[in-house]
Design a protein around this motif. Structure first.
Motif, PDB file in Angstrom:
ATOM      1  N   PRO A 145       0.927  -1.220  -0.121  1.00  0.00           N
ATOM      2  CA  PRO A 145      -0.251   0.121   0.262  1.00  0.00           C
ATOM      3  C   PRO A 145       0.602   1.002  -0.039  1.00  0.00           C
ATOM      4  O   PRO A 145       2.291   1.325   0.732  1.00  0.00           O
ATOM      5  N   ALA A 146       0.905   2.557  -0.521  1.00  0.00           N
ATOM      6  CA  ALA A 146       1.485   4.120  -0.750  1.00  0.00           C
ATOM      7  C   ALA A 146       2.427   3.593  -1.301  1.00  0.00           C
ATOM      8  O   ALA A 146       3.153   4.264  -1.134  1.00  0.00           O
ATOM      9  N   HIS A 147       2.310   2.286  -2.320  1.00  0.00           N
ATOM     10  CA  HIS A 147       3.814   2.518  -3.259  1.00  0.00           C
ATOM     11  C   HIS A 147       3.498   2.964  -4.841  1.00  0.00           C
ATOM     12  O   HIS A 147       2.459   2.532  -5.118  1.00  0.00           O
ATOM     13  N   ASN A 148       4.303   2.794  -4.753  1.00  0.00           N
ATOM     14  CA  ASN A 148       4.368   3.059  -6.711  1.00  0.00           C
ATOM     15  C   ASN A 148       5.829   2.474  -7.493  1.00  0.00           C
ATOM     16  O   ASN A 148       6.620   1.796  -6.817  1.00  0.00           O
ATOM     17  N   LEU A 149       5.576   1.469  -8.255  1.00  0.00           N
ATOM     18  CA  LEU A 149       6.298   0.923  -9.071  1.00  0.00           C
ATOM     19  C   LEU A 149       6.639   1.214 -10.669  1.00  0.00           C
ATOM     20  O   LEU A 149       5.377   1.623 -11.176  1.00  0.00           O
ATOM     21  N   VAL A 150       7.391   0.813 -10.799  1.00  0.00           N
ATOM     22  CA  VAL A 150       7.881   1.622 -12.207  1.00  0.00           C
ATOM     23  C   VAL A 150       9.283   0.390 -12.986  1.00  0.00           C
ATOM     24  O   VAL A 150      10.538  -0.358 -12.397  1.00  0.00           O
ATOM     25  N   PHE A 151       8.844  -0.338 -14.149  1.00  0.00           N
ATOM     26  CA  PHE A 151       9.143  -1.535 -14.646  1.00  0.00           C
ATOM     27  C   PHE A 151       9.843  -0.317 -16.138  1.00  0.00           C
ATOM     28  O   PHE A 151       8.802   0.261 -16.810  1.00  0.00           O
ATOM     29  N   GLN A 152      10.962  -0.347 -16.014  1.00  0.00           N
ATOM     30  CA  GLN A 152      11.506  -0.367 -17.882  1.00  0.00           C
ATOM     31  C   GLN A 152      12.992  -0.265 -17.982  1.00  0.00           C
ATOM     32  O   GLN A 152      13.580  -0.364 -16.979  1.00  0.00           O
ATOM     33  N   ASN A 153      12.958  -1.238 -19.170  1.00  0.00           N
ATOM     34  CA  ASN A 153      14.559  -2.332 -19.312  1.00  0.00           C
ATOM     35  C   ASN A 153      15.436  -3.042 -18.700  1.00  0.00           C
ATOM     36  O   ASN A 153      15.889  -3.095 -18.180  1.00  0.00           O
ATOM     37  N   GLY A 154      13.899  -3.734 -18.405  1.00  0.00           N
ATOM     38  CA  GLY A 154      14.119  -4.832 -17.274  1.00  0.00           C
ATOM     39  C   GLY A 154      13.777  -4.411 -15.929  1.00  0.00           C
ATOM     40  O   GLY A 154      14.344  -5.494 -14.782  1.00  0.00           O
ATOM     41  N   ARG A 155      14.357  -3.094 -15.656  1.00  0.00           N
ATOM     42  CA  ARG A 155      14.815  -2.691 -14.180  1.00  0.00           C
ATOM     43  C   ARG A 155      13.417  -2.592 -13.420  1.00  0.00           C
ATOM     44  O   ARG A 155      13.067  -1.932 -13.533  1.00  0.00           O
ATOM     45  N   LEU A 156      13.469  -3.165 -11.898  1.00  0.00           N
ATOM     46  CA  LEU A 156      12.450  -2.797 -10.942  1.00  0.00           C
ATOM     47  C   LEU A 156      12.850  -1.540  -9.983  1.00  0.00           C
ATOM     48  O   LEU A 156      13.045  -1.860  -9.311  1.00  0.00           O
ATOM     49  N   LYS A 157      12.275  -0.618 -10.135  1.00  0.00           N
ATOM     50  CA  LYS A 157      11.662   0.132  -8.744  1.00  0.00           C
ATOM     51  C   LYS A 157      10.640   0.631  -7.759  1.00  0.00           C
ATOM     52  O   LYS A 157       9.573   0.544  -8.290  1.00  0.00           O
ATOM     53  N   VAL A 158      10.893   0.400  -6.874  1.00  0.00           N
ATOM     54  CA  VAL A 158       9.398   0.308  -6.712  1.00  0.00           C
ATOM     55  C   VAL A 158       9.660   1.156  -4.562  1.00  0.00           C
ATOM     56  O   VAL A 158      10.587   0.892  -3.885  1.00  0.00           O
TER      57      VAL A 158
END
Length: 612
Positions: free
Chosen positions: A204-217
């Motif tokens: 909860p209260a988190h964003n996730l970014v997936f770009q070029n195989g890399r994951l950031k939460v």
């Protein structure tokens, strides 16, 4: 409210990907029977099952494309009307009346920080065509689910486990610490962990970014520990709470389809239904109540009728599931939850949501959330007393203790139990108390004494253990469980359930108040009771007992329609201490109900494992 699924996977052909996405959506068809849509730009594939609530026309269908972004979205942004006006002032134009299009325009205007402006519940995946990135977000309290699997350059997401099982990345390997937490503590959710090693939950209260195989939460919101409104005048506090609560109910009523209310007879659901009737006196409101009669029955109809009698526009519906219905629906219920259900109350909620849908309602308002941050549970009172003692407010603590004992009409044994539990929380912080509960509350342990990984941190660490406890209930233990069942039970019947107590503006305000605003002279949820006088019937505001949404399942059902579960072969639960499992079941079969809750949990675990 809908079902979403999708993936980024360059190892699949287009035909394979379309077939896979179709299967994923079919697995969660119940979440959105009104329309199914897909979008593709290999290797990106997005899918959506729609439950039409706002702008039910074709203009609201998903996946929705706006400028350089495409979205699949589950939930409601209740302040979409106000946001739409802001965006129009900035020059944005809209072709629908949906909140989905508002999210897309907000992302274009404000980027990933757009979610900070949203009031509501959501889980979405947005593909930014220009930046070639997938932006995902989950609402502040995790009202809407978002699960994902990530391996190297491949990423899969969905609203439920069952939609991820067709994925080539899925493995049925179990996450044993999560099973242990369920058995010992009753938790079926724990920030990012799930029951499967390969599946994660976006917290909860988190964003996730997936770009070029890399994951950031990353986290985009939290309670501000420095906010302190305890010094406000009492009348200003009451006025502000009332204003925020009614604003939340008003915005949660926004819908283009019929809206009803869940009415248990308790303070929280009664407050919501009363506010609905107060705000919309000319509208008929259907309410839904589950009850049980007979030995160990729970019948809250007299309290629910207090609300119905106060507001003649309310049309109440009452229902009591029979033993035959319980038996007939058990497997569907368990498959709906996708977890080994640690208590029987969610089964009653299953029938409640079915009742609402059968009566033509497509949206219901429910009371989840208030008990957690307004200190509605009995165990919050122990922390309150302990906090008084730590602050050397001995007389205030003692006075609060005696008021609580007298108010609840406790006997000597219960009074001594309160003192013992207060002492534990006076001497130990929440993590240490949890460890005691995990290892010693039940006569049962995992095969290994390895810690279950339940340590947590809060922004209140080192400042106020009472508010640490409320934060813990809201974000780590009780509420995440309830929200899981709220989502699964409502969506099983293609019904949208909304929870007005979880408007973050209201939650932030209450967390900034003092302890005495939550518990005052042994009365829980004090600010709620004081603020809604004149709206909620007075007898309900003054209720002393705390029932919750209880059911007779752990004893009456296991010894009745579910007695066959005792005959399951429990020897296969090799992750557990077999000697203790056998001992527990034998005691229960002989009539010992002291650990009926644990027997229920073992029975549900075994049944759930048999259906994987």
């Amino acid at each position: 409210m809908c079902g979403i699924a999708g993936f980024i996977d360059s190892q699949l052909s287009v035909d394979e990907a379309i077939a896979l996405l179709t299967g994923m959506l079919r697995a969660i068809a119940h979440r959105g029977p009104d329309f199914r849509g897909q979008w593709q730009a290999a290797p990106v594939f997005l899918g959506h099952n729609r439950l039409s609530i706002i702008d039910v026309s074709e203009a609201g269908h998903q996946p929705m494309h706006y400028r350089q972004a495409v979205i699949v979205y589950n939930g409601e942004v209740y302040n979409y009307v106000e946001l739409r006006q802001q965006l129009q002032a900035l020059g944005y134009r809209f072709s629908s009346d949906s909140d989905t299009e508002v999210i897309l325009a907000a992302y274009h205007a404000w980027g990933q920080r757009c979610v900070e402006k949203f009031v509501g519940m959501w889980a979405f995946a947005l593909w930014d065509i220009e930046k070639q990135l997938l932006f995902c977000s989950r609402d502040r309290f995790g009202i809407k689910p978002f699960y994902f699997i990530h391996r190297d350059q491949r990423f899969y997401f969905a609203s439920e486990y069952k939609a991820l099982k067709p994925s080539p990345l899925f493995s049925a390997r179990l996450n044993l610490p999560q099973i242990y937490r369920t058995l010992q503590l009753g938790w079926i959710a724990h920030p990012s962990e799930t029951f499967f090693h390969c599946v994660q939950a976006l917290p909860p209260a988190h964003n996730l970014v997936f770009q070029n195989g890399r994951l950031k939460v990353y986290r985009y919101w939290d309670i501000d520990p420095e906010a302190n409104l305890a010094g406000l005048p009492p009348e200003e506090k009451k006025a502000r709470f009332r204003e925020l609560f009614l604003q939340s109910v008003r915005q949660h009523m926004r819908s283009d389809v019929p809206v009803g209310g869940c009415l248990s007879g308790g303070l929280d659901s009664s407050s919501i239904v009363s506010a609905m009737a107060h705000l919309y006196p000319g509208s008929q409101i259907k309410t839904f109540t589950i009850f049980y009669t007979g030995p160990d029955g729970v019948d809250e109809r007299p309290w629910a009728r207090q609300v119905a009698e106060a507001y003649p526009a309310i049309r109440p519906y009452y229902y009591s599931p029979t033993s035959d219905e319980l038996q007939a629906h058990l497997l569907d219920f368990l498959d709906t939850q996708e977890v080994p259900v640690p208590g029987s109350s969610p089964f009653s909620q299953y029938f409640l949501m079915r009742l609402a849908r059968e009566q033509g309602v497509k949206v219901v308002l429910d009371g989840q959330g208030a008990d957690e941050y307004l200190a509605g549970y009995y165990h919050s009172f122990y922390r309150y007393l302990a906090a008084r003692l730590r602050q050397l407010e001995w007389l205030a603590g003692l006075a609060g203790y005696w008021r609580h004992v007298r108010r609840q009409r406790f006997g000597a044994g219960e009074a001594l139990s309160i003192l013992a539990k207060t002492a534990v929380h006076w001497l130990r912080d929440e993590n240490a108390a949890l460890k005691l509960e995990y290892f010693y509350r039940f006569p049962f342990l995992p095969a290994s004494r390895e810690a279950a990984g339940f340590a947590f941190t809060t922004p209140f660490d080192g400042r106020c253990r009472f508010h640490q406890h409320l934060y813990f209930l809201t974000f780590y233990s009780v509420l995440p469980n309830l929200l899981h069942f709220e989502d699964r039970n409502s969506m099983r019947f293609s019904l949208e359930s909304r929870v007005p107590f979880l408007d973050h503006r209201l939650v932030e305000f209450v967390f900034a108040l003092g302890m005495e605003d939550k518990i005052h002279q042994a009365q829980s949820k004090y600010i709620l009771r004081q603020s809604l006088s004149g709206i909620v019937p007075e007898p309900i505001l003054q209720r002393r007992d705390k029932k919750g949404f209880v059911t007779p399942g752990e004893v009456r059902w296991i010894r009745g329609p579910f007695r066959h579960l005792l005959e399951q072969d429990y020897s296969g639960l090799d992750m557990l201490n077999q000697r203790r499992v056998k001992q527990l079941l034998e005691q229960y079969r002989k009539g010992d109900n002291r650990h009926a809750k644990m027997v229920w949990r073992l029975a549900m675990l075994k049944l759930w494992l048999s259906r994987l």
